[in-house]
Design a protein around this motif. Structure first.
Motif, PDB file in Angstrom:
ATOM      1  N   ALA A 191      -3.986 -41.721  16.325  1.00  0.00           N
ATOM      2  CA  ALA A 191      -3.910 -43.124  16.758  1.00  0.00           C
ATOM      3  C   ALA A 191      -5.198 -43.568  17.456  1.00  0.00           C
ATOM      4  CB  ALA A 191      -2.708 -43.324  17.679  1.00  0.00           C
ATOM      5  N   ARG A 192      -5.890 -42.632  18.075  1.00  0.00           N
ATOM      6  CA  ARG A 192      -7.164 -42.936  18.751  1.00  0.00           C
ATOM      7  C   ARG A 192      -8.365 -42.801  17.816  1.00  0.00           C
ATOM      8  NH1 ARG A 192      -7.968 -40.233  24.299  1.00  0.00           N
ATOM      9  NH2 ARG A 192      -9.926 -41.306  23.937  1.00  0.00           N
ATOM     10  N   GLY A 193      -8.123 -42.401  16.575  1.00  0.00           N
ATOM     11  CA  GLY A 193      -9.214 -42.277  15.610  1.00  0.00           C
ATOM     12  C   GLY A 193     -10.034 -41.012  15.752  1.00  0.00           C
ATOM     13  N   LEU A 194      -9.478 -39.998  16.432  1.00  0.00           N
ATOM     14  CA  LEU A 194     -10.225 -38.754  16.661  1.00  0.00           C
ATOM     15  C   LEU A 194      -9.977 -37.706  15.583  1.00  0.00           C
ATOM     16  CD1 LEU A 194      -9.684 -38.541  20.527  1.00  0.00           C
ATOM     17  CD2 LEU A 194     -11.691 -39.401  19.288  1.00  0.00           C
ATOM     18  N   VAL A 195      -8.829 -37.762  14.922  1.00  0.00           N
ATOM     19  CA  VAL A 195      -8.513 -36.840  13.831  1.00  0.00           C
ATOM     20  C   VAL A 195      -7.841 -37.632  12.712  1.00  0.00           C
ATOM     21  CG1 VAL A 195      -8.180 -34.847  15.378  1.00  0.00           C
ATOM     22  CG2 VAL A 195      -6.194 -36.178  14.642  1.00  0.00           C
TER      23      VAL A 195
END
Length: 139
Positions: free
Chosen positions: A77-81
């Motif tokens: 959701a945070r765009g990290l994975v």
């Protein structure tokens, strides 16, 4: 002439390792929190040097696979994975760092090193020795 100090016992070494690990994880948790991450989210990101199945992550983090799903959901959701189907087995989902995730890991590692100045003070031979010894104790 003074007697040389006796070598530490295995129990004393275990206590030192436990102290070092606790200090490392306190520092890691603090640095991860500075990036808006929990300790487990930070640990998951740091393990993703290559795409990794959710089951493998659960094993490495010693937690239930359902916990990994929640952690991966929040990181995604945070765009990290992102999750990708494993090309070798379409039933398996791999977790992969995004560019933003790679940058976050790089920043966390750099900040961690500023808190581990003792490692920087070791010369090449001491670092080789420490690496070799840690490899013997934790193969």
């Amino acid at each position: 002439m003074s007697q040389p100090e006796p070598p530490p016992t295995p129990v004393q070494l275990m206590d030192r390792l436990a102290h070092a690990a606790a200090a490392y994880y306190r520092n890691f948790a603090s640095v991860a929190a500075g990036h808006g991450l929990t300790l487990m989210q930070g640990k998951m990101l740091s393990l993703l040097r290559r795409p990794m199945p959710m089951r493998t992550l659960a094993d490495l983090l010693t937690c239930d696979a359902s916990n990994i799903t929640g952690i991966a959901d929040r990181l995604e959701a945070r765009g990290l994975v992102r999750r990708e189907v494993d090309p070798a087995d379409r039933r398996v989902k791999n977790v992969v760092l995004t560019e933003q995730g790679e940058e976050t890991v790089r920043l966390i590692r750099a900040e961690l090193m500023t808190g581990l100045t003792g490692l920087e003070q070791l010369d090449d031979e001491d670092r080789r020795t420490l690496g070799r010894l840690l490899g013997q104790v934790f193969p």
